[in-house]
Enzyme design. Sequence first.
Site, mmCIF file in Angstrom:
data_model
loop_
_atom_site.group_PDB
_atom_site.id
_atom_site.type_symbol
_atom_site.label_atom_id
_atom_site.label_comp_id
_atom_site.label_asym_id
_atom_site.label_seq_id
_atom_site.Cartn_x
_atom_site.Cartn_y
_atom_site.Cartn_z
ATOM 1 N N LYS A 208 -11.648 -10.614 -7.776
ATOM 2 C CA LYS A 208 -11.751 -9.904 -9.057
ATOM 3 C C LYS A 208 -10.380 -9.825 -9.734
ATOM 4 O O LYS A 208 -10.227 -10.153 -10.897
ATOM 5 C CB LYS A 208 -12.319 -8.506 -8.800
ATOM 6 C CG LYS A 208 -12.484 -7.651 -10.027
ATOM 7 C CD LYS A 208 -13.167 -6.345 -9.669
ATOM 8 C CE LYS A 208 -13.096 -5.371 -10.839
ATOM 9 N NZ LYS A 208 -13.710 -4.074 -10.543
ATOM 10 N N GLU A 214 -4.336 -11.673 0.768
ATOM 11 C CA GLU A 214 -5.083 -12.465 1.758
ATOM 12 C C GLU A 214 -5.719 -13.683 1.077
ATOM 13 O O GLU A 214 -5.615 -14.824 1.549
ATOM 14 C CB GLU A 214 -6.216 -11.626 2.375
ATOM 15 C CG GLU A 214 -5.755 -10.519 3.297
ATOM 16 C CD GLU A 214 -5.597 -9.186 2.591
ATOM 17 O OE1 GLU A 214 -5.247 -9.173 1.376
ATOM 18 O OE2 GLU A 214 -5.813 -8.154 3.238
ATOM 19 N N GLY A 270 -15.977 -4.301 -6.963
ATOM 20 C CA GLY A 270 -16.008 -5.411 -6.022
ATOM 21 C C GLY A 270 -17.224 -5.359 -5.109
ATOM 22 O O GLY A 270 -17.912 -6.362 -4.897
ATOM 23 N N ARG A 271 -17.514 -4.184 -4.569
ATOM 24 C CA ARG A 271 -18.616 -4.067 -3.601
ATOM 25 C C ARG A 271 -19.983 -4.085 -4.266
ATOM 26 O O ARG A 271 -20.998 -3.993 -3.583
ATOM 27 C CB ARG A 271 -18.430 -2.813 -2.750
ATOM 28 C CG ARG A 271 -18.253 -1.512 -3.530
ATOM 29 C CD ARG A 271 -17.755 -0.400 -2.608
ATOM 30 N NE ARG A 271 -17.398 0.832 -3.301
ATOM 31 C CZ ARG A 271 -16.238 1.084 -3.886
ATOM 32 N NH1 ARG A 271 -15.308 0.141 -3.919
ATOM 33 N NH2 ARG A 271 -15.986 2.244 -4.470
ATOM 34 N N GLU A 356 -16.647 2.841 1.545
ATOM 35 C CA GLU A 356 -15.632 2.715 0.504
ATOM 36 C C GLU A 356 -16.027 3.571 -0.699
ATOM 37 O O GLU A 356 -15.172 4.084 -1.414
ATOM 38 C CB GLU A 356 -15.491 1.249 0.099
ATOM 39 C CG GLU A 356 -14.145 0.918 -0.510
ATOM 40 C CD GLU A 356 -13.927 -0.587 -0.594
ATOM 41 O OE1 GLU A 356 -13.279 -1.141 0.302
ATOM 42 O OE2 GLU A 356 -14.406 -1.195 -1.561
ATOM 43 N N HIS A 387 -29.610 -3.431 24.055
ATOM 44 C CA HIS A 387 -29.000 -3.765 25.341
ATOM 45 C C HIS A 387 -27.526 -3.371 25.351
ATOM 46 O O HIS A 387 -26.769 -3.830 26.202
ATOM 47 C CB HIS A 387 -29.165 -5.259 25.612
ATOM 48 C CG HIS A 387 -30.606 -5.652 25.699
ATOM 49 N ND1 HIS A 387 -31.291 -5.740 26.880
ATOM 50 C CD2 HIS A 387 -31.513 -5.915 24.719
ATOM 51 C CE1 HIS A 387 -32.551 -6.075 26.634
ATOM 52 N NE2 HIS A 387 -32.709 -6.181 25.324
ATOM 53 N N LYS A 507 -3.228 -2.547 0.273
ATOM 54 C CA LYS A 507 -2.674 -3.734 -0.374
ATOM 55 C C LYS A 507 -1.160 -3.582 -0.568
ATOM 56 O O LYS A 507 -0.405 -4.533 -0.418
ATOM 57 C CB LYS A 507 -3.363 -3.978 -1.721
ATOM 58 C CG LYS A 507 -4.824 -4.449 -1.571
ATOM 59 C CD LYS A 507 -5.493 -4.774 -2.896
ATOM 60 C CE LYS A 507 -6.941 -5.187 -2.709
ATOM 61 N NZ LYS A 507 -7.646 -5.596 -3.907
HETATM 62 C C1 G6Q Z 1 -14.396 -3.378 -3.413
HETATM 63 C C2 G6Q Z 1 -12.969 -3.202 -3.182
HETATM 64 C C3 G6Q Z 1 -12.326 -4.264 -2.316
HETATM 65 C C4 G6Q Z 1 -12.106 -5.586 -3.030
HETATM 66 C C5 G6Q Z 1 -11.185 -6.458 -2.185
HETATM 67 C C6 G6Q Z 1 -10.929 -7.793 -2.833
HETATM 68 O O1 G6Q Z 1 -15.084 -2.630 -4.046
HETATM 69 O O2 G6Q Z 1 -12.303 -3.034 -4.363
HETATM 70 O O3 G6Q Z 1 -13.036 -4.502 -1.131
HETATM 71 O O4 G6Q Z 1 -13.320 -6.217 -3.259
HETATM 72 O O5 G6Q Z 1 -9.991 -5.785 -1.962
HETATM 73 O O6 G6Q Z 1 -10.381 -7.630 -4.105
HETATM 74 P P1 G6Q Z 1 -10.308 -8.830 -5.125
HETATM 75 O O7 G6Q Z 1 -11.708 -9.271 -5.414
HETATM 76 O O8 G6Q Z 1 -9.608 -8.312 -6.326
HETATM 77 O O9 G6Q Z 1 -9.542 -9.932 -4.436
#
Ligand code: G6Q
Length: 541
Positions: A208, A214, A270-271, A356, A387, A507
Amino acid sequence: MTLHSITDTPQWRALVTHAEDLKGVHLRELFAADPDRAERFTLRLGSLTIDLSKQRITAETVRLLIELAEAAGLRARTEAMFCGERINSTEDRAVLHTALRANSTDRFIVAGEDVVPEVHAVLDKMADFSGKVRSGVWTGSTGQRVRTVVNIGIGGSDLGPLMAYRALTPFVHPELEVRFVSNVDPAHLVDATADLEPAETLFIVASKTFTTAETLNNARNARRWLVEGLGGDPAAVAKHFVALSTNAAEVAAFGIDTANMFEFWDWVGGRYSFDAAIGLSLMIAVGADNFGQMLDGFRTVDRHFLTTDLEKNVPVLVGLIGVWYRNFLDLPTHAVLPYCQHLDRFPAYLQQLDMESNGKSVRLDGSPVDYDTGPIVWGEPGTNGQHAFFQLIHQGTTVIPSDFIGFLHSAYDLPPQHELLMANMFAQAEALAFGKTAEEVRAAGVAEELVAHRTFAGNRPSTVILADALTPSVLGQLVALYEHRVFTQGTIWGVNSFDQWGVELGKALASQIAEELTTATPNPGRHDSSTNALIQRFLDR
Ligand code: G6Q
């Protein structure tokens, strides 16, 4: 102005009293007292049947919980979300993932603009691109068709498409595979690409913000792997890399043509984003029609949530039952147990969605909460969990409300395995609710010294969710059910379910130490003695 705490309301106090009354009541008694209990507490929503009868609730519990929801302003906040108000107040953003699954005739307004045409334009662009990859019209730089798609993203840019790709395995194009690379651990990228042909590989960089360390590190090394593997010509990147992002400038700076960027918007968290551009890998795998059916499933639940009375509103009721356990029966965790191997990443996906969103300690006005908020969410598919950790669910000292999710039909015909799978699910929910008394154990001829060990207290609550089969539509319905459950709970707790400052902290935190490690220049003045020693140990390697 400080808001009144929800704990100060008569509705909250009534539930505290009611919990005292109900604490000693066993599910055995509730079932014995009401022969229609299963029918009374079984709800239907779209293709889902939701059996709440094994929850430790009565009609009175539900009535009091709905009064609490009304006191918390659930109806008004739901409408505010759907109307595009900036309910994500700490980031000053609207929250409109529901617009991502809108019909073209629906209207969702953000800052005076209907966003539905934009949403559909991106979906159309995704469908066009997916179709080309699936049919082989889109080729790599050497003219070979794409065999493997590698989605590089993390958190919300990984868990949703990964979970849904696995869930919809039977719908995946037989000649395509999607792999997901999220961890900055080099092992993830190296292992995922080890057996791939660069000429047949398409990378989707999903971020996003397009600033996540990463993802950008993995994407840079993927680009190097690709260019080296294709003879060193950087022009190859154009046919092997696309981006999913809100940040066109950073996408261009990375070297991806923004014509190959699939856009989304800051009003999508994002989620909550895999039903938008972040779902491109999924759409390539299952095709635009199946993706569209998944969106239809989401929409069915959205409409139900927005328009149904609270008494019959399934996401509201399951959300309120979660509040009942968290705040009034003091149960700290919630297990999600799909009896479906294809849902193996569903618990992990829900962990992010729920923890989150509602892992918060202050309310919307910044004042600290004086009650518990989001539970610890966890789980694994059955029967595997049986199990392993089910022992604690049956006989441990912590009661764990659980969701069992199962299907009437398997995607595969391999008698009698599906029957066995579902028999286990039904039996577990039954055993947890009713247990086994010492008398029953003795009557079965168990030696006296083992009776205590083989007695099961029962009264351990669960929801059973059933659907015909795990189709794209059913997956959309399930996800939307949990999304709105989380929203309901966040509203009762008065927290902002749409920010994630803890993630932002993560981050920022690593970047200082990363500089010290990569440049081999420790800065002891910055850290405590423990952290300094760890850094030094690493640099001495
Ligand atoms: C989701 C969070 C988080 C995010 C990641 C990746 O709601 O904000 O999990 O999706 O940190 O972020 P980017 O999509 O910006 O790389």
